[in-house]
Write an enzyme that holds these catalytic residues in place. Structure first.
Site, PDB file in Angstrom:
ATOM      1  N   ASP A  42       5.166  54.099 -18.975  1.00 24.54           N
ATOM      2  CA  ASP A  42       5.368  55.296 -19.801  1.00 24.54           C
ATOM      3  C   ASP A  42       5.814  56.506 -18.991  1.00 24.54           C
ATOM      4  O   ASP A  42       5.516  57.654 -19.344  1.00 24.54           O
ATOM      5  CB  ASP A  42       4.085  55.639 -20.584  1.00 24.54           C
ATOM      6  N   GLU A  43       6.527  56.257 -17.898  1.00 22.15           N
ATOM      7  CA  GLU A  43       6.984  57.349 -17.037  1.00 22.15           C
ATOM      8  C   GLU A  43       8.504  57.473 -17.006  1.00 22.15           C
ATOM      9  O   GLU A  43       9.033  58.335 -16.302  1.00 22.15           O
ATOM     10  CB  GLU A  43       6.471  57.134 -15.604  1.00 22.15           C
TER      11      GLU A  43
END
EC number: 3.5.1.10
Length: 292
Positions: free
Chosen positions: A235-236
């Site tokens: 999720d980066e």
């Protein structure tokens, strides 16, 4: 002569490079010399990185066979400016693979928008870690379905099959339509810049699993969803599109999940539209999105 043979053919050029004077002049001049008629052009200079970004749509008369010459000549121009660039025929549909898990609302929405022509793409496969019967109410409209379960201790084997499927179908873009499995660093590296995930949270807040429950526990007043490119860091990845909706203390985690489903659908669809029309350019850990 058949009128269709003289109709202009459209192409889209995207590029990024270190900023310097003369880039636009060189690009537009090259297109002009080869008979190109610019229909749309957007540009952006990132002052933080001192990089220049550009997206240009242009037409060439179909009766001219100048595209290959234009493309070859642009390669030499691009080298002089240190450009990263793409040049694509807009009539050629992108080849897209959809990955899904038990929650199928994003998959259903993408399929519907594809069937009505809102998302012009060719679906190479629908891949799920749940059997076909899970999606019996969905109309795949002939798109191939592959059931690839993720068994305990055999994740590497499942991902090897998935990687081969991506390669053999010549898939250009992989879409994680609420595919609730974490891809390995090896696969995410192979798919850099061509794998989009929809995360059910307004990143960078509430990463990982059960974000709506975490949001409820914090008493948030806004919830959202984020479409981003997938990287090895969970999720980066570079963010493409986001949206939010106001909630209140009356809303339970189940309410947030229900509201979130609508946000997720529209955010993923918008990100897909941007990608299919070459509107997203990577800028290190961020994106430049040339919206309509």
């Amino acid at each position: 002569m058949d009128p269709s043979q003289s109709a202009p053919h459209q192409y889209v050029l995207t590029l990024s490079c270190p900023d310097r004077p003369g880039i636009v002049h060189a690009v537009t001049g090259h297109l002009f010399r080869h008979g190109g008629n610019i229909l749309e052009s957007q540009q952006y200079n990132d002052l933080d990185t001192d990089r220049f970004f550009m997206r240009t749509v242009f037409a060439l008369p179909a009766v001219e066979s100048s595209f290959e010459v234009l493309q070859d000549g642009f390669d030499a121009l691009a080298q002089g400016f240190g450009m990263r660039w793409t040049l694509r025929d807009r009539s050629q549909r992108r080849r897209v693979m959809l990955l899904a898990s038990k929650f199928d609302h994003c998959l259903a929405d993408v399929l519907y928008r594809w069937r009505i022509g809102e998302l012009p793409m060719e679906i190479t496969a629908i891949v799920a870690n749940h059997p076909r019967d899970t999606y019996r109410h969905l109309d795949f409209d002939g798109a191939p379905f592959h059931y690839l379960p993720v068994d305990q201790g055999r994740r590497h084997e499942q991902e090897a099959v998935l990687g081969s499927l991506i390669e053999n179908t010549q898939t250009e873009l992989v879409v994680l339509a609420r595919y609730m499995q974490v891809l390995s660093a090896t696969l995410t590296e192979r798919l850099a810049g061509r794998c989009i995930n929809i995360h059910h949270s307004f990143l960078p807040g509430f990463k990982g699993a059960r974000p709506y429950h975490h949001a409820h526990a914090r008493g948030v007043k806004l919830i959202g969803a984020t479409a981003h490119f997938v990287t090895a860091d969970l999720d980066e990845g570079p963010i493409i599109e986001q949206d939010t909706q106001r909630v209140s203390h009356h809303d339970t985690p189940a309410d947030l999940i229900r509201i979130g489903r609508d946000i997720e659908r529209r955010v993923l669809a918008q990100a897909l539209r941007y990608y299919l029309d070459d509107r997203i350019l990577l800028n290190d850990g961020k994106t430049v999105v040339f919206a309509v």
